[in-house]
Design an enzyme around this catalytic site. Structure first.
Site, mmCIF file in Angstrom:
data_model
loop_
_atom_site.group_PDB
_atom_site.id
_atom_site.type_symbol
_atom_site.label_atom_id
_atom_site.label_comp_id
_atom_site.label_asym_id
_atom_site.label_seq_id
_atom_site.Cartn_x
_atom_site.Cartn_y
_atom_site.Cartn_z
ATOM 1 N NE ARG A 1 -4.251 -1.508 0.238
ATOM 2 C CZ ARG A 1 -4.226 -2.547 -0.683
ATOM 3 N NH1 ARG A 1 -3.370 -2.692 -1.513
ATOM 4 N NH2 ARG A 1 -5.329 -3.163 -0.708
ATOM 5 C CD GLU B 1 -2.898 2.923 -5.338
ATOM 6 O OE1 GLU B 1 -1.758 2.752 -5.172
ATOM 7 O OE2 GLU B 1 -3.758 1.901 -5.351
ATOM 8 C CG HIS C 1 -3.130 -1.035 -6.977
ATOM 9 N ND1 HIS C 1 -3.173 -0.401 -5.729
ATOM 10 C CD2 HIS C 1 -3.250 -2.533 -6.445
ATOM 11 C CE1 HIS C 1 -3.384 -1.086 -4.771
ATOM 12 N NE2 HIS C 1 -3.409 -2.346 -5.338
HETATM 13 P P1 NAD Z 1 -1.716 -11.556 4.843
HETATM 14 O O1 NAD Z 1 -2.749 -10.966 5.585
HETATM 15 O O2 NAD Z 1 -1.645 -13.003 4.251
HETATM 16 O O3 NAD Z 1 -0.235 -10.977 5.222
HETATM 17 C C1 NAD Z 1 0.085 -9.785 5.990
HETATM 18 C C2 NAD Z 1 1.239 -10.124 6.867
HETATM 19 O O4 NAD Z 1 1.757 -8.932 7.619
HETATM 20 C C3 NAD Z 1 0.817 -10.911 8.007
HETATM 21 O O5 NAD Z 1 1.763 -11.830 8.281
HETATM 22 C C4 NAD Z 1 0.890 -10.142 9.252
HETATM 23 O O6 NAD Z 1 1.294 -10.424 10.362
HETATM 24 C C5 NAD Z 1 1.831 -8.956 8.655
HETATM 25 N N1 NAD Z 1 1.824 -7.671 9.589
HETATM 26 C C6 NAD Z 1 0.948 -7.113 9.909
HETATM 27 N N2 NAD Z 1 1.218 -6.090 10.416
HETATM 28 C C7 NAD Z 1 2.663 -5.880 10.396
HETATM 29 C C8 NAD Z 1 3.918 -4.864 10.876
HETATM 30 N N3 NAD Z 1 3.395 -3.861 11.491
HETATM 31 N N4 NAD Z 1 4.888 -5.236 10.368
HETATM 32 C C9 NAD Z 1 5.078 -6.360 9.650
HETATM 33 N N5 NAD Z 1 4.291 -7.241 9.450
HETATM 34 C C10 NAD Z 1 2.788 -6.992 9.751
HETATM 35 O O7 NAD Z 1 -1.700 -10.621 3.477
HETATM 36 P P2 NAD Z 1 -1.209 -10.695 2.156
HETATM 37 O O8 NAD Z 1 -2.265 -11.581 1.463
HETATM 38 O O9 NAD Z 1 0.447 -11.324 2.085
HETATM 39 O O10 NAD Z 1 -1.141 -9.347 1.374
HETATM 40 C C11 NAD Z 1 -0.256 -8.298 1.868
HETATM 41 C C12 NAD Z 1 -0.606 -6.898 1.512
HETATM 42 O O11 NAD Z 1 -0.501 -6.729 0.064
HETATM 43 C C13 NAD Z 1 -2.173 -6.543 1.549
HETATM 44 O O12 NAD Z 1 -2.488 -6.175 2.982
HETATM 45 C C14 NAD Z 1 -2.161 -5.559 0.395
HETATM 46 O O13 NAD Z 1 -2.130 -4.197 1.190
HETATM 47 C C15 NAD Z 1 -1.194 -5.741 -0.363
HETATM 48 N N6 NAD Z 1 -1.670 -6.054 -1.841
HETATM 49 C C16 NAD Z 1 -1.496 -5.599 -3.037
HETATM 50 C C17 NAD Z 1 -1.916 -6.048 -4.114
HETATM 51 C C18 NAD Z 1 -1.490 -5.192 -5.303
HETATM 52 O O14 NAD Z 1 -2.160 -5.459 -6.468
HETATM 53 N N7 NAD Z 1 -0.515 -4.272 -5.400
HETATM 54 C C19 NAD Z 1 -2.951 -7.034 -4.073
HETATM 55 C C20 NAD Z 1 -3.077 -7.947 -3.072
HETATM 56 C C21 NAD Z 1 -2.629 -7.365 -1.886
#
Ligand code: NAD
Length: 356
Positions: free
Chosen positions: A235, A264, A296
């Site tokens: 994000r 964005e 994105h």
């Molecule tokens: P997920 O929930 O499987 O994993 C997120 C991880 O981040 C978890 O292990 C959590 O414990 C950890 N976390 C939470 N707070 C934290 C902190 N302060 N410091 C370090 N780690 C922390 O999520 P995911 O499916 O792996 O997705 C991750 C992120 O990717 C989403 O939150 C979303 O913002 C982003 N995303 C982007 C796109 C894109 O098209 N660019 C698409 C999907 C997801």
């Protein structure tokens, strides 16, 4: 049959949702604009509102949805930082697509890294222009470098396993340690300062929360290894862009590959090629030849869109069947399953039943 109002829709949304809807038969209306307090009045007569990452569903919008009879907010994405879950609590059920293709995002992060490192984006245009010089296209071997992965959920883990294949040293940060995963991949959980000090490449895979807002900021750039590459597919607001611009100018950061940007909403997913970019930070970022921005698109694969459409409509179906919402989120559970909310006190909307 439930009526669903879709916001911020593009032709590809229609294609994949129409295909998935042949199994459900919902009445769907696609609106192109974002969901805002102005467009929210369009929801009158709809049971469900479906939104994407850049629709801001704040308290004002939620009031309008609820007052117009909307019962369910269906996010067709994983992240839900754009929704005020506290305002929705006990009034509007919220569902999301927790996982649709972590491969899509992890693979895009690697594509960004390799494109930026080996200057493929610049080489492509040179060769098309019959300029076969390789001056200025010098990269580095990723093999043997130290990679810091912040957030080791689904996407962070996949990114880690891909980077293992490159022969990198892997440092991980997350509040939850999966030591078995780390051991299997020769990775080590450590603290953020160690990652900043030792990593040649840092990739962000944690969600945007109050804690992670501007995680990468002016202070961070004082701690990082000079020349570090930053990759952000998570994000935009994880990074203070103004501080990143300064770090790029002083060559503290050697490259930034960004699929997301903190402001964005105005630009990403839209064709603005005939307008003036008034966002000075975005315009400045675009002037660096060691910054690579995609709009994105990390999620944008056939597999991901198929899963997004299928799971979103499945979520809507579960709601109207009165079933417990496996992909429901509320201000109590904050996306974690099982929800620690108290359904018996009607706090957790994951158990919201039809017509309640
Ligand atoms: P997920 O929930 O499987 O994993 C997120 C991880 O981040 C978890 O292990 C959590 O414990 C950890 N976390 C939470 N707070 C934290 C902190 N302060 N410091 C370090 N780690 C922390 O999520 P995911 O499916 O792996 O997705 C991750 C992120 O990717 C989403 O939150 C979303 O913002 C982003 N995303 C982007 C796109 C894109 O098209 N660019 C698409 C999907 C997801």
């Amino acid at each position: 049959m439930a009526k669903i109002a879709f916001f911020d829709t593009k032709p590809y949304d229609r294609k994949f949702f129409d295909e998935a809807n042949s199994r459900f038969g919902f009445e769907i209306k696609y609106f192109e604009p974002h969901l805002t307090p102005d467009t929210a009045t369009l929801v009158k007569g709809f049971d469900v509102v479906c939104v994407f990452v850049n629709d801001v569903v704040d308290e004002k919008v939620i009031d309008i949805l609820v007052n117009n009879g909307v019962k369910l907010l269906a996010l067709r994405c994983a992240g839900y930082n754009n929704v005020n879950l506290f305002a929705a609590c006990d009034r509007l059920a919220v569902v999301r697509v927790p996982s649709y293709s972590p491969y899509a995002v992890a693979e895009h992060a690697v594509a960004l890294l390799m494109t930026l490192n080996r200057r493929i984006h610049r080489a492509y245009y040179r060769v098309r222009d019959n300029n076969f010089s390789i001056n200025g296209l010098l990269g580095f071997d990723v093999h043997g470098k130290t990679v810091g992965v912040i957030g080791t959920g689904k996407i962070g883990k996949l990114f880690t396993t891909i980077m293992k294949g490159f022969g990198t040293r892997l440092l991980l940060f997350d509040h939850f340690h999966d030591e078995q995963f780390a051991a299997e991949n020769g990775a080590t959980y450590t603290d953020l300062d160690t990652i900043y000090r030792e990593a040649d490449i840092i990739s962000l895979h944690c969600p945007l929360t109050p804690e992670t807002h501007y995680l990468i900021n002016e202070t961070t750039f004082k701690k990082v290894k000079p020349g570090v590459f930053i990759i952000n597919t998570s994000r935009g607001q994880l990074i203070n862009t103004a501080a990143l611009v300064e770090a790029l100018k002083s060559e503290i950061v050697g490259g930034a590959a960004l699929d997301v940007y903190e402001e964005e909403n105005e630009y990403f997913f839209e064709d603005k090629s005939n307008t003036v970019v008034t966002d000075d930070l975005l315009a400045r970022l675009n002037t660096f030849n060691n910054v690579l921005i995609t709009s994105h698109q990390a999620f944008f694969t056939r597999e991901a869109l198929t899963n997004i459409a299928g799971t979103t409509l499945h979520n809507v179906n579960e709601f109207f069947q009165g079933r417990e919402l496996e992909n429901g989120i509320c201000s109590k559970c904050d996306g974690h399953n099982p929800c620690p909310g108290k359904p018996e006190n009607r706090i957790c909307r994951k158990t919201l039943k039809k017509n309640t």
